[in-house]
Design a protein around this motif. Structure first.
Motif, PDB file in Angstrom:
ATOM      1  N   UNK A 172      73.771  21.522  38.848  1.00 31.96           N
ATOM      2  CA  UNK A 172      74.777  22.561  38.584  1.00 31.96           C
ATOM      3  C   UNK A 172      75.759  22.179  37.478  1.00 31.96           C
ATOM      4  N   UNK A 232      73.816  23.055  50.894  1.00 28.22           N
ATOM      5  CA  UNK A 232      74.248  21.674  51.128  1.00 28.22           C
ATOM      6  C   UNK A 232      74.569  21.522  52.622  1.00 28.22           C
ATOM      7  N   UNK A 269      86.406  23.480  47.376  1.00 25.83           N
ATOM      8  CA  UNK A 269      86.683  24.835  46.881  1.00 25.83           C
ATOM      9  C   UNK A 269      86.700  24.866  45.351  1.00 25.83           C
ATOM     10  N   UNK A 323      78.152  20.040  37.949  1.00 27.23           N
ATOM     11  CA  UNK A 323      79.429  19.625  38.542  1.00 27.23           C
ATOM     12  C   UNK A 323      79.639  18.131  38.336  1.00 27.23           C
ATOM     13  N   UNK A 376      83.526  25.935  52.014  1.00 25.99           N
ATOM     14  CA  UNK A 376      84.340  25.991  50.782  1.00 25.99           C
ATOM     15  C   UNK A 376      84.829  27.413  50.497  1.00 25.99           C
ATOM     16  N   UNK A 377      85.222  28.099  51.571  1.00 29.03           N
ATOM     17  CA  UNK A 377      85.777  29.444  51.378  1.00 29.03           C
ATOM     18  C   UNK A 377      87.218  29.314  50.883  1.00 29.03           C
ATOM     19  N   UNK A 378      87.653  30.271  50.076  1.00 30.80           N
ATOM     20  CA  UNK A 378      89.013  30.219  49.531  1.00 30.80           C
ATOM     21  C   UNK A 378      90.001  30.738  50.585  1.00 30.80           C
ATOM     22  N   UNK A 431      75.462  29.025  45.845  1.00 32.56           N
ATOM     23  CA  UNK A 431      75.489  27.759  46.594  1.00 32.56           C
ATOM     24  C   UNK A 431      76.264  27.894  47.887  1.00 32.56           C
ATOM     25  N   UNK A 487      75.296  29.633  35.239  1.00 31.48           N
ATOM     26  CA  UNK A 487      75.797  29.577  36.614  1.00 31.48           C
ATOM     27  C   UNK A 487      75.583  30.890  37.358  1.00 31.48           C
ATOM     28  N   UNK A 488      75.520  31.991  36.607  1.00 29.33           N
ATOM     29  CA  UNK A 488      75.301  33.296  37.239  1.00 29.33           C
ATOM     30  C   UNK A 488      73.926  33.361  37.910  1.00 29.33           C
ATOM     31  N   UNK A 547      83.633  37.437  45.385  1.00 28.06           N
ATOM     32  CA  UNK A 547      84.406  36.724  44.355  1.00 28.06           C
ATOM     33  C   UNK A 547      83.815  36.915  42.962  1.00 28.06           C
ATOM     34  N   UNK A 548      82.505  36.706  42.867  1.00 27.88           N
ATOM     35  CA  UNK A 548      81.862  36.779  41.550  1.00 27.88           C
ATOM     36  C   UNK A 548      81.801  38.222  41.036  1.00 27.88           C
ATOM     37  N   UNK A 598      78.112  25.680  50.467  1.00 24.51           N
ATOM     38  CA  UNK A 598      78.654  24.330  50.582  1.00 24.51           C
ATOM     39  C   UNK A 598      78.689  23.882  52.043  1.00 24.51           C
ATOM     40  N   UNK A 651      78.296  30.264  31.563  1.00 22.64           N
ATOM     41  CA  UNK A 651      78.559  31.372  32.483  1.00 22.64           C
ATOM     42  C   UNK A 651      77.237  32.032  32.906  1.00 22.64           C
ATOM     43  N   UNK A 670      78.356  34.823  50.553  1.00 20.21           N
ATOM     44  CA  UNK A 670      78.892  34.627  49.201  1.00 20.21           C
ATOM     45  C   UNK A 670      77.812  34.076  48.265  1.00 20.21           C
ATOM     46  N   UNK A 729      74.534  18.464  42.611  1.00 23.47           N
ATOM     47  CA  UNK A 729      75.681  18.688  41.711  1.00 23.47           C
ATOM     48  C   UNK A 729      75.330  18.384  40.263  1.00 23.47           C
ATOM     49  N   UNK A 737      88.070  19.984  49.964  1.00 30.99           N
ATOM     50  CA  UNK A 737      87.181  20.886  50.722  1.00 30.99           C
ATOM     51  C   UNK A 737      86.153  21.580  49.812  1.00 30.99           C
TER      52      UNK A 737
END
Lengths: 260, 248
Positions: free
Chosen positions: B48, B161, A129, B50, B85-87, B79, B74-75, B98-99, B81, B71, B149, B45, A127
């Motif tokens: 980034x 995306x 994440x 990835x 893509x939530x936790x 993005x 990326x700061x 989160x950040x 998704x 770091x 986010x 990606x 997913x």
């Protein structure tokens, strides 16, 4: 079949197995490097301690008590064949502490924790994440893998210790209630027979098995394929690998601790 | 500015990017369109980090994307998704903040929560969703949380995306408007990948069409309908007949 083709196929299989061992070794090294280096995620560690340790207690306790009880019955009936029924306390103690306690706890952790870690991380991968973690400047090895491996390293030896005690208690209960053993004498025999080396080997095995269980869950989760099938395959492979490695490590550690 | 020069990427025998070259000027919104499997997500990606490109160069403000402090690099990015893509294990506000709860941008929890609630409000969500878990939200709400986010740390560059995939047309319109407003308001550089032509017209300053691993056409959104490019025409009008082969 052409013998050379057979040899080539065998060679490919060996190379593939060696490559897999190498990948897992690099992954394990990375996990320990992230455990030692900041930043640390105490909240993640706390959750992992809870999941790996505290929530595994019921299944570990049930496994140990039934195994201890069954062991007492087996030794009693087997020992009766050569008039050695009296050794039940000693054999239950040594059997649980040296072998069955760590191995059964390790296998139960592989079933409960390895599968859950692999499924969770694989689902996170599928997913996106894990990609999201990276874009949020958080290293997945540090956030997902390091806390779980550290939690297993801390809690599985404790679970093994508790499992050993509960297993011996199971044997004690069966011996005293069903087989007519004297309670005080049973306990005295158990304590007198066990050596420090037995307990240390048990806890050391627990630590190694815990690390194996957590590492396999994390490794297969992080390398999962796509979709539900990928998650399923990662979960199955992680449990298989953890169980086999735990049994292999048990053989090696037993040799290390008890070879004379 | 984001500059991709002759970027190649293959997965085994499958060559996905075959020399992609694209420039996204600072403060503009670039939308990349193209059929499924043409490498749009791979391109994002690669920027980034990835996915590592096999060859080519990716520069962000003139500096290689794969060098320097990762770091700090990326700061600068946010993005959204495709699936949010939530936790799952964190509440909505913890996802948004989160950040702000860890790393170099760490703030006290109360302050991070206040910022998260403000960002949720910005994407049209009320503070009462802050303590829910992502599984308790609808698809549209999850996209909004993902958007909150993405903008929580006020990034200079935002990637989207497939922001409207799986949403009904009204919710897709709401998300498109939000994205446009936020990008303009923050003055951010945006890169969006989508199949949704209503998103393209709502979000884009410039459009690039990716086909067969290269940019087939690029230009301002105003020229989309009279580009004269047969590939682009087929794609934007959704025709089965044309130079792009449809697998049936």
């Amino acid at each position: 079949m052409n013998p050379l083709a057979l040899l080539a196929r065998l060679g490919r299989a060996v190379l593939s197995a060696l490559a897999a061992v190498g990948r897992i070794a690099i992954f394990a090294f990375g996990a320990f490097a992230h455990i030692l280096r900041p930043p640390y995620y105490p909240r993640e560690l706390f959750n992992a301690l809870l999941n790996v340790g505290w929530l595994s207690l019921p299944v570990v306790g049930m496994t140990a008590i039934f195994t201890g009880g069954a062991l007492a019955l087996q030794i009693y009936s087997g020992g009766a064949r050569f008039n050695a029924e009296a050794v039940v306390p000693q054999i239950v103690a040594i059997g649980m502490v040296r072998e069955l306690g760590p191995v059964l706890v390790g296998l139960m952790i592989a079933a409960r924790v390895t599968s859950s870690i692999a499924a969770e991380i694989a689902t996170m991968k599928v997913t996106e994440q894990i990609d999201a973690l990276v874009t949020l400047s958080t290293h997945p090895m540090k956030y997902l893998v390091a806390p779980r491996v550290l939690a297993a390293l801390i809690t599985v030896p404790l679970l093994v210790g508790i499992g050993d005690i509960i297993g011996i208690a199971g044997g004690y209960a069966v011996a005293v209630q069903n087989l007519g053993f004297n309670a005080a004498a049973y306990l005295q025999n158990t304590v007198d027979f066990l050596e420090l080396r037995d307990v240390v080997s048990s806890l050391a095995k627990g630590a190694v098995f815990g690390v194996i269980a957590a590492l396999m869950g994390c490794y297969y989760g992080m390398h999962s394929g796509r979709g539900a099938q990928g998650v399923g395959r990662a979960t199955k492979s992680s449990v298989e690998a953890a169980a086999v490695l735990i049994l292999a490590a048990n053989f090696v550690l037993t040799g290390v601790f008890f070879s004379i | 500015m984001i500059n991709m020069k002759n970027v190649h990427k293959a997965f085994g025998p499958k060559k996905v990017l075959r020399g992609l070259t694209l420039e996204v000027p600072k403060g503009t919104s670039m939308v990349i369109i193209g059929g499924s499997g043409t490498g749009k997500s791979v391109a994002l990606k690669c920027v980034l980090g990835l996915i590592a490109p096999d060859s080519g160069e990716i520069l962000v403000d003139g500096k290689p994307a794969d060098s320097g402090d990762r770091d700090a690099f990326l700061a600068r990015f946010g993005m959204l998704f495709q699936g949010g893509a939530l936790f799952d294990s964190l509440t909505v506000w913890q996802n948004v903040a989160f950040r702000l709860l860890r790393g170099s941008l760490k703030r006290p929890a109360e302050e991070a929560r206040a910022i998260a609630i403000e960002k949720l409000r910005r994407v049209g969500l009320t503070p009462d969703v802050a303590d829910l878990f992502p599984a308790e939200l609808s698809g549209g709400m999850q996209k909004r949380v993902g958007l909150a986010r993405a903008i929580a740390a006020e990034p200079e560059i935002i990637f989207f995306d497939e922001p409207t995939t799986g949403l009904d047309p009204i919710m897709a319109g709401v998300i498109n408007e939000l994205i446009r407003e936020i990008v303009v308001e923050m003055g951010a550089t945006a890169m969006t990948i989508t199949h949704d032509m209503s998103s393209v017209r709502a979000i884009a300053d410039n459009v690039a069409m990716l086909h067969d691993g290269v940019i087939q056409w690029t230009g301002p959104v105003a020229q989309l309908d009279n580009s004269g490019d047969p590939y682009l025409d087929q794609f934007i009008h959704g025709r089965a007949e044309g130079p792009i082969e449809a697998v049936r």
